[in-house]
Design an enzyme around this catalytic site. Structure first.
Site, PDB file in Angstrom:
ATOM      1  CB  CYS A 156      -1.096   0.053   1.210  1.00  0.00           C
ATOM      2  SG  CYS A 156      -2.114  -1.396   1.138  1.00  0.00           S
ATOM      3  CD  GLU A 204       2.629  -1.660   2.855  1.00  0.00           C
ATOM      4  OE1 GLU A 204       2.351  -0.565   2.170  1.00  0.00           O
ATOM      5  OE2 GLU A 204       2.530  -2.890   2.924  1.00  0.00           O
TER       6      GLU A 204
END
Lengths: 785, 299
Positions: free
Chosen positions: A429, A431
């Site tokens: 997402c 990271e």
């Protein structure tokens, strides 16, 4: 879009995901007769057995070949990690959302062979057996989730190794490392030797797998009547005979080499976030430029090849999830996230010709997978950002936009070398990681509003009456806001440490029982260290914890401070009583809490300061603690669909949220409470110190009409650049009207194609649960812009 | 130095270039029949009641010392004539149904609020716009704000109906980088009819402003039967062309402001005004373009 791509795209959209028992059957067969060998060598041989025996698929008109299952959307299972029961299979087949077709044959294979062999032997069984009662109680109460209970660590991204080296080259590196081992000077030499041998076997396996595709392509070519297709199949055969054994020579070979590697990683284990080519534009640009100059590749051909790769990603749904894992990550998407732009290792603007071709591909394909993002550095041109904004404006949720300069700062703060940091980017997402060199494992979500609920109930979960946290005092005993905050941080520390203590055990379980020799080939410095990816072989080893509901918990603390201690409008006891009753008969109080609390997301320092304190407390407990791989713990803020699950597990909160409703997502404000327009949200969000995270996720929703024309693009671009000047990490724009979403809810069949940004990823709106659909509708529409 | 404002709109994009913070000053000398911000008219803070948000919980009742809230069979009646806008009921209301429109702010306090978005101004070429109501109704405050914003290097715009003493106008004008100037009706009698005041001072100020070569962008509300009537559009075009104005925002009348009349206790609201059709808007835009104006619909 060429007719070929249109047809393949239709196929991937129309095919319902189905469960394939092939991998489970082959693996069971292998393990029944497995030779007596070390764990890593056995895992490598299992991997080789799978690739030698699985069905090889080459579809009509395909240019990029290879499937994880027997055919598109055929989704394997991983019984060595999580052995599904026949009940699980029924649920997967029949559940309304994110279902998988399960055939009678698959059910039979499970009942007769897979379950009898793996039941009680899976990682999931081993993991839960090691967990303490306290851990289990907190897990069941919804304090945190556990990423490794059904899926393996992965959470990594490819660097440039496969474009420089073939697997035969990697085998030579392994042989050199083996030759250098001496048990006399290195007591770990035996273990290292086993790891290296396992990697060597895994390299053989992938080369053999590619060659099986070459053979099939040749035999299909021999039977092919159409001359053009015959030539294509012959070319595919040549390519598959060459890569990934040898380094790619052309653009087409480079794409095919990546795809084989991708399939290898996601066949070896069901790694979280599948796998990811990272900076695809940077990696492919040299091949693109060379082929273009040589006159063997037109731009249209490059686009078509990339589109064929895109379809391959979309053909691989995330492996089936059940239980809590299905609730925290309820999606078919498997989070491969293509990075575009950003910086080179030497710190220069990395936007290149191919960047724009890839943006065109993203625009045209509109597929759930792969996800895509732009890494925006201050050095990147506005043309790049604005081209991305044009796609964003279309409202299906891609690409997301990241601050490349801040990503570098985050990584350098964590101790990475500057060049490695610049080669970093974003996966999953939001990271942050150093591509090709880091294992950055997400361990699970952490429910901040639940922690506050426990702090307000002396550690007891009001939902079940069980004692989950430590005893931090009855709410009536809190005589100041500081006392409430102190109880909250004590619960926080206790529960975070409970989670981290267990994760450090789980890391060792994977290190010792579930090595990943194939993945280890791809990440520096596993070969040089003779150490597996899951055992700390990577140059950098991060373990991330993901707090959820930071908006809800900050607003709740703000409500307590404001109404209980500053205004004295309600007592602590009264408030906790009302929460316990889910505000039954206390609607007036609930309205006051909901409407009259200083809230995060409105550039209101009273609330934003509390958010900073919450983040600071978390950071203090987690950041820099040692993990079990020689690295450190860090924090990042994302939620996938977990804010809905955590909301369901959490009672009413002091900010006026009713029991069971979703908590806030990522670092977004509580749904519908940001009333100061987008600049206020961005300013509030920027007040947390993003450089001390490994990623944050901020959703902003706009109605399409506010983004019309060139001026609309300019506005988006200005908002992004300004937020990034304030050191924001990521912003995602949802561009739809609430009316459209309501219409889609009422008549889903008419809106099957509607993709919305859920959190750090996009999903088909109609595939989301009703609760999540409602939540997305509730997110504030920024009509002011 | 203080002023009375009723709204601070951040990230506003229709009141000048870039992303802007628009400050709405309270008080207006005109009473345009189509007014879509009736809360701007009175110079002082006033009460607004959102009936749809009212919980009928009674929390507000003991707060009112002026007897302005009366219990009815279904809910409460607010006697706006008795209300002194003291804010006591507003402070008690849990649901935000009772709202005080307008607050008194100091120059430094408001500047701080504006400067929160400097990074967005810098990035987008935006700044601050003073609108209303009529900002020139509070000339000293406006002058102080503009001077301070100027000193901070902020781009400044003033959105005015043009109704002000020429001397005041001349004092404030040099402090603004851009004027958004409303022109409604050219015929003075009709202007008095639809806005309640003569347009002599307005047009004189516009002429002076254009002669001084201040940057002026004219805004023309299109209201069928009121401003779109009897050749008024043509006369507006003619006048602006003769003054050398180049940019014009054509603002089609909309009914979004109607609900506010009820909330503020107005006895009547302009509920019967027709909304211009797309054809009306196209025709008016064409007429104005024919005078050489760069017309933007919606502004």
């Amino acid at each position: 879009m060429t007719p070929r791509v249109a047809r393949l795209r239709k196929e991937t959209l129309d095919t319902r995901p189905w469960l394939s028992a092939e991998r489970a059957n082959l693996l069971t067969e292998f393990y029944r007769t497995a030779p007596a060998a070390s764990v890593p060598v056995t895992r490598a041989l299992a991997f080789k057995y799978l690739l030698e025996h699985k069905t090889i698929y080459i579809g009509d008109e395909e240019l990029v070949v290879g499937e994880r299952g027997p055919s598109p959307k055929g989704t394997p299972t991983y019984p060595e990690l999580c052995c599904h029961t026949t009940t699980d299979l029924d649920v997967l087949d029949s559940r309304e959302k994110i279902s998988f077709a399960v055939s009678p044959e698959t059910r039979q294979a499970y009942a007769e062979r897979v379950i009898p062999f793996w039941q009680g032997r899976s990682m999931r069984d081993a993991l839960f057996a090691e967990m303490s009662d306290d851990w289990k109680a907190a897990y069941e109460a919804g304090v945190f989730t556990e990423f490794m209970e059904q899926r393996a660590p992965g959470h990594t991204v490819l660097g440039d190794v496969i474009y420089r080296k073939g697997f035969l080259d990697l085998q030579r590196d392994i042989e050199a490392a083996l030759a250098a081992l001496d048990p006399l000077s290195d007591p770990e030499a035996y273990d290292k030797g086993q790891q290296l041998r396992a990697m060597h076997i895994a390299a053989d396996a992938i080369i053999g797998f590619a060659r099986r595709h070459a053979e099939l392509a040749r035999s299909l070519a021999a039977k092919e009547a159409d001359r053009d297709r015959q030539a294509e199949l012959q070319r595919i055969a040549e390519i598959c005979a060459h890569v990934p054994a040898y380094p790619p020579r052309t653009f087409h070979e480079a794409i095919q080499a990546y795809w084989f590697v991708h399939l290898g990683v996601i066949t070896e284990l069901n790694t979280w976030d599948s796998f990811n080519p990272g900076h695809l534009d940077q990696h492919l640009q040299p091949f693109y430029a060379r082929d273009r100059a040589a006159g063997i590749l037109a731009e249209d051909q490059a686009r078509e090849l990339l589109q064929c790769l895109w379809i391959k990603f979309n053909n691989q749904p995330a492996p089936p999830k059940v239980g809590v894992t299905a609730r925290e990550s309820g999606t078919y998407t498997d989070f491969a996230n293509i990075n575009n732009g950003g910086l080179t290792r030497t710190g220069e603007d990395a936007v290149c010709d191919l960047t724009y071709v890839i943006l065109d591909v993203i625009d045209e394909m509109r597929l759930l997978q792969p996800s895509s993002n732009i890494q925006l550095s201050k050095k990147n041109p506005d043309r790049f950002l604005k081209r991305a904004c044009e796609i964003v404006r279309k409202g299906w949720g891609q690409p997301s936009i990241f601050n490349a300069d801040l990503v570098v700062e985050e990584l350098v703060r964590q101790g990475k070398r500057l060049e490695d940091a610049r080669e970093g980017g974003t996966s999953g997402c939001v990271e942050t990681g150093a591509f090709g060199r880091e294992a950055y494992i997400l361990t699970g979500y952490f429910n901040l509003p639940k922690v506050l609920e426990l702090a307000l109930n002396d550690g007891r979960d009001p939902r079940t009456g069980r004692q989950i946290g430590i005893r931090t005092g009855k709410p009536g005993s809190f005589e100041s806001f500081d006392a409430v905050f102190a109880a909250f941080t004590r619960q926080l520390q206790h529960l975070l440490e409970l989670k981290m203590r267990a994760s450090n055990v789980i890391e060792r379980l994977y290190a010792t029982r579930m090595p990943a020799p194939f993945l280890s080939l791809l990440v520096d410095d596993c070969i040089a260290r003779g150490r597996d990816y899951n055992a700390g072989g990577a140059r950098y080893n991060t373990t991330y914890l993901m707090p959820v509901g930071v908006g809800t918990v900050s607003d709740s603390l703000s409500a307590i401070k404001h109404h209980v201690f500053d205004d004295r409008a309600v007592t602590m006891g009264e408030l906790v009583g009302a929460l316990g009753a889910d505000f039954d008969g206390r609607e007036t109080l609930r309205q006051m809490l909901w409407h009259r609390t200083p809230r995060y997301g409105n550039d209101d320092e009273r609330a934003d300061a509390i958010l900073r304190d919450v983040c600071g407390a978390l950071f203090g407990v987690v950041d820099g603690r040692p993990n079990a791989k020689g690295g450190q713990w860090h924090v990042n803020y994302l939620s996938t669909t977990c804010h809905v699950y955590f909301g369901a597990m959490t009672g009413a909160t002091p900010d006026g949220r009713r029991a069971g409703e979703p908590v806030s997502d990522g670092i977004s404000p509580v749904q519908g409470t940001d009333r100061g327009g987008p600049t206020a949200v961005l300013r509030s969000a920027a007040k947390m110190d993003h450089a001390r995270t490994g990623g944050t996720l901020l959703n902003l929703k706009f109605a399409p009409d506010v983004l019309e024309g060139q001026e609309g693009i300019d506005r988006l671009a200005h908002l992004v650049r300004a937020y990034f000047k304030l050191d924001g990490h990521h912003v995602q724009f949802n561009v739809v009207t609430a009316d459209t979403l309501r219409a889609a809810q009422a008549e889903p069949e008419k809106y099957r194609d509607l993709i919305v940004r859920v959190a750090g990823y996009s999903d088909y709106f109609c595939d989301l649960t009703k609760a999540l659909q409602d939540e997305i509708i509730a997110r504030t529409e920024h009509r002011a812009l | 130095m203080t002023g009375t404002i009723f709204r601070v709109a951040r990230a506003s994009v229709h009141d000048g270039p870039g992303l802007r913070t628009t400050i709405f000053l309270k008080g207006c000398p005109l009473r345009c029949q189509w007014c879509h911000s009736p809360e701007s008219q009175q110079p002082r803070p006033q009460l607004a009641v959102h009936d749809e948000r009212c919980l009928v919980c009674g929390t507000c009742l003991p707060g009112c010392e002026h007897g302005a809230i009366e219990e009815e069979e279904k809910g409460y009646h607010t006697d706006f004539g008795r209300c002194r806008a003291c804010g006591a009921c507003v402070a008690r209301c849990p649901s935000g149904a009772r709202e005080l429109v307008g607050r008194v702010v100091g120059v430094d306090e408001l500047l701080k609020e504006i400067e929160r978005d400097v990074v967005f101004f810098d990035e987008s070429g935006g700044g601050v716009t003073f609108s209303g109501g009529e900002p020139l109704m509070q000339p000293a405050f406006l002058e102080a704000m503009l001077t301070t914003c100027r000193a901070r290097g902020l781009h400044t715009a003033v959105d005015t109906c043009g109704m002000a003493e020429p001397a005041t106008f001349a004092r404030v004008a040099p402090l603004a980088d851009l004027f958004l100037f409303d022109v409604k009706v050219i015929d003075d009698r009709w202007h008095r009819h639809v806005t309640g005041a003569s347009n002599h001072a307005i047009l004189a100020n516009l002429r002076w402003l254009c002669a001084e070569h201040r940057r002026v962008r004219v805004r023309f509300p299109l209201v069928p039967g009121l401003t779109d009537v009897g050749g008024n559009v043509e006369r507006v075009g003619q006048l602006l062309a003769s003054l050398g104005v180049q940019d014009l925002d054509l603002l089609p009348y909309h009914r979004a402001g109607l609900a506010k009349y009820d909330r503020l206790g107005f006895a009547t609201a302009p509920t019967t005004l027709p909304v211009p059709s797309a054809a009306d808007v196209d025709r008016a835009a064409q007429v104005l373009r024919d005078f050489g104006l760069a017309v933007q619909v919606g502004g």
